[in-house]
Design an enzyme around this catalytic site. Structure first.
Site, PDB file in Angstrom:
ATOM      1  CB  THR A 195       1.489  -6.734 -14.604  1.00 52.43           C
ATOM      2  OG1 THR A 195       0.947  -7.002 -13.204  1.00 52.43           O
ATOM      3  CG2 THR A 195       0.631  -5.025 -13.770  1.00 52.43           C
ATOM      4  CD  GLU A 212       1.990  -6.596   1.499  1.00 56.03           C
ATOM      5  OE1 GLU A 212       2.081  -5.644   1.664  1.00 56.03           O
ATOM      6  OE2 GLU A 212       2.803  -7.240   1.677  1.00 56.03           O
ATOM      7  CG  ASN A 239       5.874  -0.262  -1.530  1.00 56.10           C
ATOM      8  OD1 ASN A 239       6.523   0.502  -0.917  1.00 56.10           O
ATOM      9  ND2 ASN A 239       6.243  -1.627  -1.783  1.00 56.10           N
ATOM     10  N   GLY A 257       1.018  -1.506  -0.033  1.00 51.28           N
ATOM     11  CA  GLY A 257       0.064   0.355   0.244  1.00 51.28           C
ATOM     12  C   GLY A 257       1.270   1.177   0.033  1.00 51.28           C
ATOM     13  CG  ASP A 308       3.459  -2.461  -5.088  1.00 49.78           C
ATOM     14  OD1 ASP A 308       2.765  -3.666  -4.925  1.00 49.78           O
ATOM     15  OD2 ASP A 308       4.672  -2.703  -3.188  1.00 49.78           O
TER      16      ASP A 308
HETATM   17  O1  RIB Z   1       5.848  -5.840  -3.138  1.00 46.43           O
HETATM   18  C1  RIB Z   1       6.553  -5.471  -3.011  1.00 46.43           C
HETATM   19  C2  RIB Z   1       7.064  -5.541  -1.177  1.00 46.43           C
HETATM   20  O2  RIB Z   1       5.993  -6.552  -0.354  1.00 46.43           O
HETATM   21  C3  RIB Z   1       7.891  -4.848  -0.204  1.00 46.43           C
HETATM   22  O3  RIB Z   1       7.978  -3.445  -0.152  1.00 46.43           O
HETATM   23  C4  RIB Z   1       7.011  -5.321   0.948  1.00 46.43           C
HETATM   24  O4  RIB Z   1       7.059  -4.422   2.046  1.00 46.43           O
HETATM   25  C5  RIB Z   1       5.898  -5.876   0.737  1.00 46.43           C
HETATM   26  O5  RIB Z   1       4.946  -5.680   1.249  1.00 46.43           O
END
Ligand code: RIB
Length: 300
Positions: free
Chosen positions: A217, A139, A43, A41, A248
């Protein structure tokens, strides 16, 4: 000013770089280590904010030093934190191994991410002005993402679900999702017959059956959009040094594009460009480009 809300996770990434990945019971010597800002999230929020849209992070960090650092990072990156809670306990962390091909293996320990609440996200979605796009992943608790998307749907706000890490998508969440963005592994896991997304027909049939707009993707093979018609967007063929957070980066860029009323194809082209740059650099957020690096894709 239009806004995006990312309802999702914030982690601190602990990344070991090693040409050799250990087998069970084996110890190997790595070549580098870094601590960075991550979480799917977070990111996505950071990439969208870097491109220049007002972006809110809706989630939770722990009342530890990682939580304080993550909040400071959001502020430094221009991500708004009014709806980011600080809760007792540890922040989310992600030990990550990156091998010599730039591929990663990640363990996420959710910590505070497991404590995001339905009331918190409903309040955020109902309070943020000019909210155009809400983005979610897997997550944080799935019922929280579902509540956020349901609140967004009532207000006519576009919802984007990145089904990562993979889990089954509850029917009530799918029903309030406008765009689904899986990678090829997640597509195969989601597909009832576990087919690979290796033909336009397989992708189009899945999108039609799920009654969803789909963006699959495919790494260096670009992306395929199925939204009634099929559109392919190419990616650059680059030797990656670290693919962590590239998906992300794409999702955050695509969300930015939709919020700015770009066509899905143009938003996806922007995402392929930002993600392509990110895999040439180490880390998740630390690898993301600035708006000036992709200025052509913002103006073209
Ligand atoms: O998609 C990459 C991310 O997955 C990482 O930054 C890690 O924290 C996990 O959430």
């Amino acid at each position: 000013m239009v806004s995006i809300a990312v309802v999702g996770s914030t982690n601190i990434d602990m990344v070991a770089y090693s040409d050799q990945i250990p087998e069970r019971g084996e110890t190997v010597t790595g070549k580098d280590f870094a601590i960075g800002f991550g979480g799917k999230g977070a990111n996505q929020a950071v990439m969208a904010a870097r491109l220049g849209v007002q972006t809110y992070m809706v989630g939770a960090v722990g009342d530890d030093v990682f939580g304080q650092s993550a909040i400071k990072n959001f502020i430094d990156q221009g991500v708004k934190t009014e709806y980011l809670a600080t809760v007792p306990g540890s922040s989310g962390v992600a030990p990550i191994w990156v091998d010599g091909d730039g591929d990663n293996r990640i363990i996420v320990v959710p910590g505070a991410n497991a404590k995001v609440t339905v009331a918190q996200v409903e309040n955020a979605i109902n309070s943020i002005k000019d909210l155009k796009v809400v983005v979610g992943q897997f997550e944080i608790p799935v019922e929280v993402t579902t509540a956020a998307f349901a609140a967004a749907r009532k207000l006519g706000i576009t919802t984007i679900l990145n089904p990562a890490p993979y889990r089954e998508i509850p029917a009530e969440l799918l029903a309030v999702t406008d765009w689904l963005i899986p990678n090829s592994h997640e597509f195969q896991d989601l597909h009832p017959e576990h087919l690979e997304p290796n033909s336009d027909g397989v992708i189009a049939d899945f999108a039609a059956a799920q009654k969803i707009n789909l963006v699959v993707t495919l790494g260096e093979d670009g992306v395929v959009i199925a939204d009634g018609t099929i559109t392919k967007v190419a990616a650059q063929r680059i030797k990656p040094v670290d693919t962590t957070g590239a998906g992300d980066c794409f999702v955050g860029s695509f969300a930015f594009g939709l919020a700015m009323q770009m066509s899905p194809a143009k938003a996806a082209a922007l995402g392929c460009q930002t993600a392509g740059l990110s895999v040439t650099r180490l880390g998740a957020q630390s690898s993301y480009p600035s708006a000036s690096e992709v200025a052509y894709f913002l103006s073209a």
